[in-house]
Design an enzyme around this catalytic site. Structure first.
Site, mmCIF file in Angstrom:
data_model
loop_
_atom_site.group_PDB
_atom_site.id
_atom_site.type_symbol
_atom_site.label_atom_id
_atom_site.label_comp_id
_atom_site.label_asym_id
_atom_site.label_seq_id
_atom_site.Cartn_x
_atom_site.Cartn_y
_atom_site.Cartn_z
ATOM 1 N N ALA A 73 -101.912 44.772 -65.290
ATOM 2 C CA ALA A 73 -102.483 44.176 -66.170
ATOM 3 C C ALA A 73 -104.017 43.174 -65.634
ATOM 4 O O ALA A 73 -104.823 42.720 -66.352
ATOM 5 C CB ALA A 73 -101.624 43.345 -67.053
ATOM 6 N N THR A 74 -103.746 42.696 -64.551
ATOM 7 C CA THR A 74 -104.915 41.801 -63.947
ATOM 8 C C THR A 74 -106.015 42.509 -63.845
ATOM 9 O O THR A 74 -106.977 42.109 -64.572
ATOM 10 C CB THR A 74 -104.620 41.302 -62.352
ATOM 11 O OG1 THR A 74 -103.342 40.602 -62.439
ATOM 12 C CG2 THR A 74 -105.620 40.565 -61.920
ATOM 13 N N ASN A 153 -96.361 34.257 -71.304
ATOM 14 C CA ASN A 153 -95.343 34.712 -70.348
ATOM 15 C C ASN A 153 -94.641 33.241 -69.834
ATOM 16 O O ASN A 153 -93.495 33.352 -69.038
ATOM 17 C CB ASN A 153 -95.969 35.156 -68.976
ATOM 18 C CG ASN A 153 -97.477 34.335 -68.547
ATOM 19 O OD1 ASN A 153 -98.131 34.238 -69.360
ATOM 20 N ND2 ASN A 153 -97.416 33.635 -67.603
ATOM 21 N N GLN A 181 -96.385 40.829 -71.804
ATOM 22 C CA GLN A 181 -94.806 40.508 -72.279
ATOM 23 C C GLN A 181 -94.321 40.913 -73.493
ATOM 24 O O GLN A 181 -93.045 40.760 -73.507
ATOM 25 C CB GLN A 181 -94.781 38.732 -72.214
ATOM 26 C CG GLN A 181 -95.355 38.337 -70.804
ATOM 27 C CD GLN A 181 -94.068 38.344 -69.827
ATOM 28 O OE1 GLN A 181 -93.072 38.512 -70.133
ATOM 29 N NE2 GLN A 181 -94.631 38.402 -68.505
ATOM 30 N N ALA A 202 -96.722 48.106 -66.070
ATOM 31 C CA ALA A 202 -95.357 49.001 -66.193
ATOM 32 C C ALA A 202 -94.410 47.902 -65.601
ATOM 33 O O ALA A 202 -93.042 47.849 -65.890
ATOM 34 C CB ALA A 202 -95.464 50.004 -65.366
ATOM 35 N N HIS A 203 -94.708 47.132 -64.508
ATOM 36 C CA HIS A 203 -93.589 46.405 -63.908
ATOM 37 C C HIS A 203 -92.891 45.432 -64.414
ATOM 38 O O HIS A 203 -92.017 44.742 -63.881
ATOM 39 C CB HIS A 203 -94.053 46.036 -62.508
ATOM 40 C CG HIS A 203 -94.985 44.736 -62.402
ATOM 41 N ND1 HIS A 203 -94.527 43.424 -62.193
ATOM 42 C CD2 HIS A 203 -96.128 44.448 -62.551
ATOM 43 C CE1 HIS A 203 -95.203 42.549 -62.135
ATOM 44 N NE2 HIS A 203 -96.276 43.032 -62.540
ATOM 45 N N THR A 242 -108.524 57.987 -57.817
ATOM 46 C CA THR A 242 -107.495 59.013 -57.838
ATOM 47 C C THR A 242 -106.377 58.398 -58.761
ATOM 48 O O THR A 242 -105.817 57.510 -58.335
ATOM 49 C CB THR A 242 -107.210 59.589 -56.567
ATOM 50 O OG1 THR A 242 -108.231 60.246 -56.026
ATOM 51 C CG2 THR A 242 -106.084 60.676 -56.569
ATOM 52 N N CYS A 328 -96.812 32.158 -61.354
ATOM 53 C CA CYS A 328 -98.231 32.326 -60.746
ATOM 54 C C CYS A 328 -98.544 30.783 -60.305
ATOM 55 O O CYS A 328 -99.546 30.590 -59.301
ATOM 56 C CB CYS A 328 -99.442 32.769 -61.554
ATOM 57 S SG CYS A 328 -98.794 34.170 -62.568
HETATM 58 C C1 LIG Z 1 -97.715 39.772 -65.294
HETATM 59 C C2 LIG Z 1 -98.915 39.252 -66.380
HETATM 60 C C3 LIG Z 1 -100.011 39.771 -65.897
HETATM 61 C C4 LIG Z 1 -100.503 40.404 -64.518
HETATM 62 O O1 LIG Z 1 -99.991 41.707 -64.465
HETATM 63 P P1 LIG Z 1 -100.008 42.453 -63.167
HETATM 64 O O2 LIG Z 1 -99.435 44.101 -63.380
HETATM 65 O O3 LIG Z 1 -98.880 42.044 -62.311
HETATM 66 O O4 LIG Z 1 -101.514 42.256 -62.803
HETATM 67 C C5 LIG Z 1 -100.984 39.506 -66.852
HETATM 68 N N1 LIG Z 1 -100.689 38.991 -68.058
HETATM 69 C C6 LIG Z 1 -99.377 38.545 -68.130
HETATM 70 C C7 LIG Z 1 -99.116 37.765 -69.707
HETATM 71 C C8 LIG Z 1 -98.374 38.752 -67.321
HETATM 72 O O5 LIG Z 1 -97.238 38.309 -67.609
#
Ligand SMILES: *Cc1c(COP(=O)(O)O)cnc(C)c1O
Length: 404
Positions: A73-74, A153, A181, A202-203, A242, A328
């Site tokens: 997501a970053t 978050n 979230q 995904a995580h 890739t 963070c």
């Molecule tokens: C964890 C998080 C991210 C970052 O996601 P990553 O896949 O770890 O880079 C971005 N936005 C929110 C709101 C998050 O909770």
């Protein structure tokens, strides 16, 4: 019950064993490059990627062609803001976001300011919600993008995305949302909410780390982006590199499971969170819930324990994985900028703990945490001269403090 207890599901989640099982064949047996068009190894990988694309699209009511894979997501947040800003530069140089956004949004916005763009950082109400009326007021002729997160978050507050989407659509401005979230825990519908770009990872939903996606609307309107990574032109030219096939397969499976179990799981999480909150509030005074009481993620409880240092409390709760402030920013001892934005005072912000429940949380774990929290808050307050004064009926604001 196994110790330590994990209660930090906003930071990351374990991979669901069903997700691991789906991924395994794609490391060894079906290891092909999804871009290899000339042989079955490539075809098999591509087929798996396309299945996952559909599973991911389905959970946000999008079309599979609108899903662009990223490293998380970053990267999706960076690509949405920087990619749109660069592509629509001719149209305008103004973006709108909010002060409680994730750092991936705020720092991308700051970078854009360095590059000559103008950014409006909207405040939030005391309950953490972005007021749609503020969004509308901030829009100018020059506005090209509004980026407002679906759910926060730290405090779990859910923003009124459908109302914000109606406004951005009316003014012909693109809407991006960081929905990390909210996926699997709150309804997300890019059509009903008029969302044009959406970040996910995904995580945070029981999939693997290092794989995410950006939804990019293809029609009404067709959104275009300047890529931030140049190369082979994968992902409709928006993100070269890739594809991480096992990661993508796991991401797809994770979405499918979240969608299948949505009703049952959100109800269960809501019950567990209520049990945790009520268990603590019924036994301790001077505890404050941060964020909106109802419009919040079913798994989030963010509490401030007055007269107690959050860090000291976490030390006492050493067999429970929790966060004080955001994951963070917990490396620094700055009070959380999100809590500050709600108007929570510095002292209370420093006394805040985020409890994040998830798929593998149990009632037994919640009860253990309630007992430990109550015990340690009472223990720390007994050592606090401030708390003692308050209990004796002294108004702390009336005290004339003298500097030593
Ligand atoms: C964890 C998080 C991210 C970052 O996601 P990553 O896949 O770890 O880079 C971005 N936005 C929110 C709101 C998050 O909770």
């Amino acid at each position: 019950m196994k110790l330590p207890i994990y209660m930090d599901y906003h930071a990351t989640t374990p991979v669901d064993p069903r997700v691991v099982e789906a991924m395994l064949p794609y490391f060894t047996e079906y290891f092909g490059n999804a871009a290899s068009r000339n042989h079955p190894f490539g075809w098999k990988a591509e087929e798996a990627v396309e299945t996952a694309r559909q599973q991911i699209a389905r959970i946000i009511n999008a079309d599979a062609k609108e899903i662009i894979f990223t490293s998380g997501a970053t990267e999706s947040d960076n690509l949405a803001l920087k990619g749109v800003a660069d592509m629509y530069r001719e149209k305008g140089n103004h973006l709108i976001t909010a002060v409680t956004e994730h750092k991936a949004i705020l720092d991308s916005a700051k970078r854009l300011e360095k590059w000559g763009f103008e950014v409006t950082y909207l405040p939030v109400r005391a309950d953490g919600i972005v007021d749609p009326a503020d969004v509308e007021k901030a829009i100018t002729e020059k506005t090209i993008l509004v980026s407002i997160m679906l759910a926060n978050n730290e405090i779990g507050t859910i923003n009124p995305l459908a109302e914000i989407g109606a406004i951005t659509r009316k003014h012909d401005v693109l809407l991006h949302t960081d929905a990390v979230q909210g996926i699997g825990k709150a309804p997300v519908d890019v059509e009903a909410m008029n969302i044009d770009l959406l970040s996910m990872t995904a995580h945070k939903i029981y999939g693997p780390k290092g794989i995410g996606a950006l939804y990019v609307r293809r029609r009404k309107p067709r959104v275009r982006l300047t890529p931030i990574i140049d190369g082979g032109g994968h992902e409709r030219g928006m993100r070269s590199g890739t594809l991480n096939v096992p990661g993508i397969v796991g991401f797809g499976k994770a979405c499918e499971l979240c969608q299948q179990e949505f009703e049952v799981e959100t109800a269960r999480l809501r019950r567990l969170s209520a049990r945790l909150r009520d268990g603590i509030l019924s036994q301790l005074d001077d505890v404050h819930l941060n964020g909106h009481a109802e419009k919040r993620l079913p798994n989030n409880t963010n509490l401030s324990f007055a007269y107690v240092e959050g860090e000291s409390l976490l030390m006492g709760l050493s067999d429970v994985a929790l966060s004080s402030g955001s994951a963070c920013t917990s490396a620094s001892l700055e009070p959380s900028y999100v809590l500050k934005a709600l108007g929570v005072g510095e002292d209370l912000a420093h006394s805040s703990i985020r409890f994040g429940l998830g798929r593998f949380s149990t009632e037994e774990e919640v009860d253990y945490v309630i007992e430990k929290v109550v015990y340690h808050v009472n223990r720390l307050r007994e050592m606090s001269p401030l708390y003692e004064m308050v209990k004796e009926g002294i108004d702390l604001k009336s005290v004339q403090w003298t500097a030593r």
